[in-house]
Write a protein that holds these residues in place. Sequence first.
Motif, short mmCIF file in Angstrom:
data_model
loop_
_atom_site.label_atom_id
_atom_site.label_comp_id
_atom_site.label_asym_id
_atom_site.label_seq_id
_atom_site.Cartn_x
_atom_site.Cartn_y
_atom_site.Cartn_z
N ALA A 18 0.81 -1.22 0.00
CA ALA A 18 0.00 0.00 0.00
C ALA A 18 0.84 1.28 0.00
O ALA A 18 0.29 2.38 -0.13
N GLU A 19 2.16 1.15 0.14
CA GLU A 19 3.03 2.33 0.22
C GLU A 19 3.29 2.92 -1.18
O GLU A 19 3.18 2.24 -2.19
N ARG A 20 3.65 4.21 -1.20
CA ARG A 20 4.20 4.79 -2.42
C ARG A 20 5.62 4.27 -2.58
O ARG A 20 6.38 4.23 -1.62
N TRP A 21 6.00 3.91 -3.82
CA TRP A 21 7.30 3.30 -4.08
C TRP A 21 8.17 4.19 -4.94
O TRP A 21 7.68 4.90 -5.82
N VAL A 22 9.47 4.11 -4.68
CA VAL A 22 10.47 4.62 -5.62
C VAL A 22 11.23 3.40 -6.14
O VAL A 22 11.64 2.52 -5.37
N ASP A 23 11.38 3.33 -7.45
CA ASP A 23 12.06 2.18 -8.06
C ASP A 23 12.72 2.64 -9.36
O ASP A 23 12.51 3.76 -9.82
N TYR A 24 13.48 1.75 -9.94
CA TYR A 24 14.15 2.07 -11.20
C TYR A 24 13.15 2.12 -12.35
O TYR A 24 11.99 1.73 -12.21
N ARG A 25 13.61 2.60 -13.49
CA ARG A 25 12.74 2.77 -14.65
C ARG A 25 12.10 1.46 -15.05
O ARG A 25 12.71 0.40 -15.01
N SER A 26 10.84 1.54 -15.48
CA SER A 26 10.11 0.36 -15.92
C SER A 26 10.84 -0.31 -17.08
O SER A 26 11.31 0.35 -18.01
N GLY A 27 10.99 -1.62 -17.00
CA GLY A 27 11.67 -2.37 -18.04
C GLY A 27 13.13 -2.59 -17.79
O GLY A 27 13.76 -3.43 -18.46
N SER A 28 13.72 -1.86 -16.85
CA SER A 28 15.14 -2.02 -16.57
C SER A 28 15.37 -3.31 -15.78
O SER A 28 14.47 -3.85 -15.14
N ALA A 29 16.62 -3.81 -15.83
CA ALA A 29 16.95 -5.04 -15.11
C ALA A 29 16.73 -4.88 -13.61
O ALA A 29 16.23 -5.79 -12.94
N ALA A 30 17.10 -3.71 -13.07
CA ALA A 30 16.92 -3.47 -11.63
C ALA A 30 15.44 -3.46 -11.25
O ALA A 30 15.07 -3.95 -10.19
N ARG A 31 14.61 -2.90 -12.10
CA ARG A 31 13.18 -2.84 -11.81
C ARG A 31 12.53 -4.23 -11.88
O ARG A 31 11.61 -4.54 -11.11
N ARG A 32 13.00 -5.06 -12.80
CA ARG A 32 12.40 -6.39 -12.94
C ARG A 32 12.55 -7.22 -11.67
O ARG A 32 11.73 -8.11 -11.41
N GLN A 33 13.58 -6.97 -10.89
CA GLN A 33 13.76 -7.72 -9.65
C GLN A 33 12.54 -7.58 -8.74
O GLN A 33 12.00 -8.57 -8.25
N THR A 34 12.11 -6.34 -8.52
CA THR A 34 10.95 -6.13 -7.65
C THR A 34 9.64 -6.43 -8.35
O THR A 34 8.71 -6.98 -7.75
N ASP A 35 9.54 -6.08 -9.64
CA ASP A 35 8.31 -6.39 -10.37
C ASP A 35 8.02 -7.88 -10.36
O ASP A 35 6.86 -8.31 -10.15
N GLU A 36 9.04 -8.70 -10.59
CA GLU A 36 8.85 -10.15 -10.61
C GLU A 36 8.43 -10.66 -9.23
O GLU A 36 7.59 -11.55 -9.12
N ALA A 37 9.02 -10.11 -8.18
CA ALA A 37 8.68 -10.56 -6.83
C ALA A 37 7.22 -10.26 -6.49
O ALA A 37 6.50 -11.11 -5.96
N PHE A 38 6.76 -9.05 -6.80
CA PHE A 38 5.36 -8.72 -6.54
C PHE A 38 4.43 -9.52 -7.42
O PHE A 38 3.35 -9.93 -6.99
N ALA A 39 4.81 -9.76 -8.68
CA ALA A 39 3.97 -10.54 -9.58
C ALA A 39 3.82 -11.97 -9.08
O ALA A 39 2.72 -12.54 -9.11
N ARG A 40 4.92 -12.57 -8.61
CA ARG A 40 4.85 -13.94 -8.09
C ARG A 40 3.94 -14.03 -6.88
O ARG A 40 3.25 -15.03 -6.67
N ALA A 41 3.95 -12.97 -6.07
CA ALA A 41 3.10 -12.96 -4.88
C ALA A 41 1.66 -12.56 -5.18
O ALA A 41 0.81 -12.60 -4.29
N GLY A 42 1.39 -12.17 -6.43
CA GLY A 42 0.04 -11.75 -6.80
C GLY A 42 -0.38 -10.45 -6.15
O GLY A 42 -1.56 -10.23 -5.87
N ILE A 43 0.59 -9.54 -5.94
CA ILE A 43 0.33 -8.28 -5.24
C ILE A 43 0.59 -7.12 -6.18
O ILE A 43 1.59 -7.11 -6.91
N GLU A 44 -0.29 -6.13 -6.15
CA GLU A 44 -0.08 -4.92 -6.92
C GLU A 44 0.53 -3.84 -6.03
O GLU A 44 0.27 -3.79 -4.84
#
Length: 293
Positions: free
Chosen positions: A190-216
């Motif tokens: 539920a927090e506001r996030w700061v992360d790397y640019r969408s599509g970047s390798a660094a961003r995929r780390q967190t995007d994949e983790a949230f996607a696996r957990a089924g969390i937006e």
Amino acid sequence: MNLRQIEYAVAVADAEHFTRAAEACHTVQSALSHQIARLEDELGAPLFERTSRRVRLTPAGRAFLPAARQLLHDAQRVRDEVAAATGQIRGSLSVSVISALNSPDTVALLADFHRRHPRVDIRLNSGMSEVMLVDVREHRVDVAFVGLWSGEEITGLNTRLLCDEALVALLPPSHPLAMRPQLDLQMLAAERWVDYRSGSAARRQTDEAFARAGIERRVSFEIDHTALLERIVRQGLAVGMMPAGSATELNGLVAVPVRDAPTRRVYCVWARQPTPAAQAFVELVIAATEKTA
């Protein structure tokens, strides 16, 4: 066709500008333009589209560029290999690193390398992993230290896995979750996030983790450097994630372990046929990481 013409054409492709390319090649624009015109005549096709504001590669230019870079790389490697056979490591060494790199200490490694091989011209820069991988493949960079999510593969390059490192939540001390001994992704969703640019390798780390957990989650701030991520968290604008080793060095911020956090894999990567200088530096990297393993 000669190497100087090819060098000039590659410089124009990189600078997207004839004047800046001439300056980089330490020549005058008229001489550079003349040599490129001769090259285009010999190839039978224009390499560049020229406008008043910029220069762009034509389809023929895009086909020409990878082979041209390889040819220049091979020519330089021939010179450097001959020098190495006589006991001299010379030429240049270009190294790129991700901004959140705690270990190995690349500056200390470069200092050690310089003491051993003072005739090598050293360059260091930082950037995004996906850009650096392309730069190494296209011989703009000799050695890179990149961070990728655990499911990502590296093709066409030599690699050395340096470490697997979990990411931790980075919070200001006043944040309600900062006193928790451990968090999970659901608690942070539920927090506001700061992360790397969408599509970047660094961003995929967190995007994949949230996607696996089924969390937006909501990423309100997109950045391309760790220093900016740190500043945004420090002002209480958002929460973020960083590798554990890097986060613990930030005074005044709280790093909290996350039970289902993504894991970053840090690699050293270099070309399949490295220059003697690149090979010598990689050997120092391997020796240093073996000591700390």
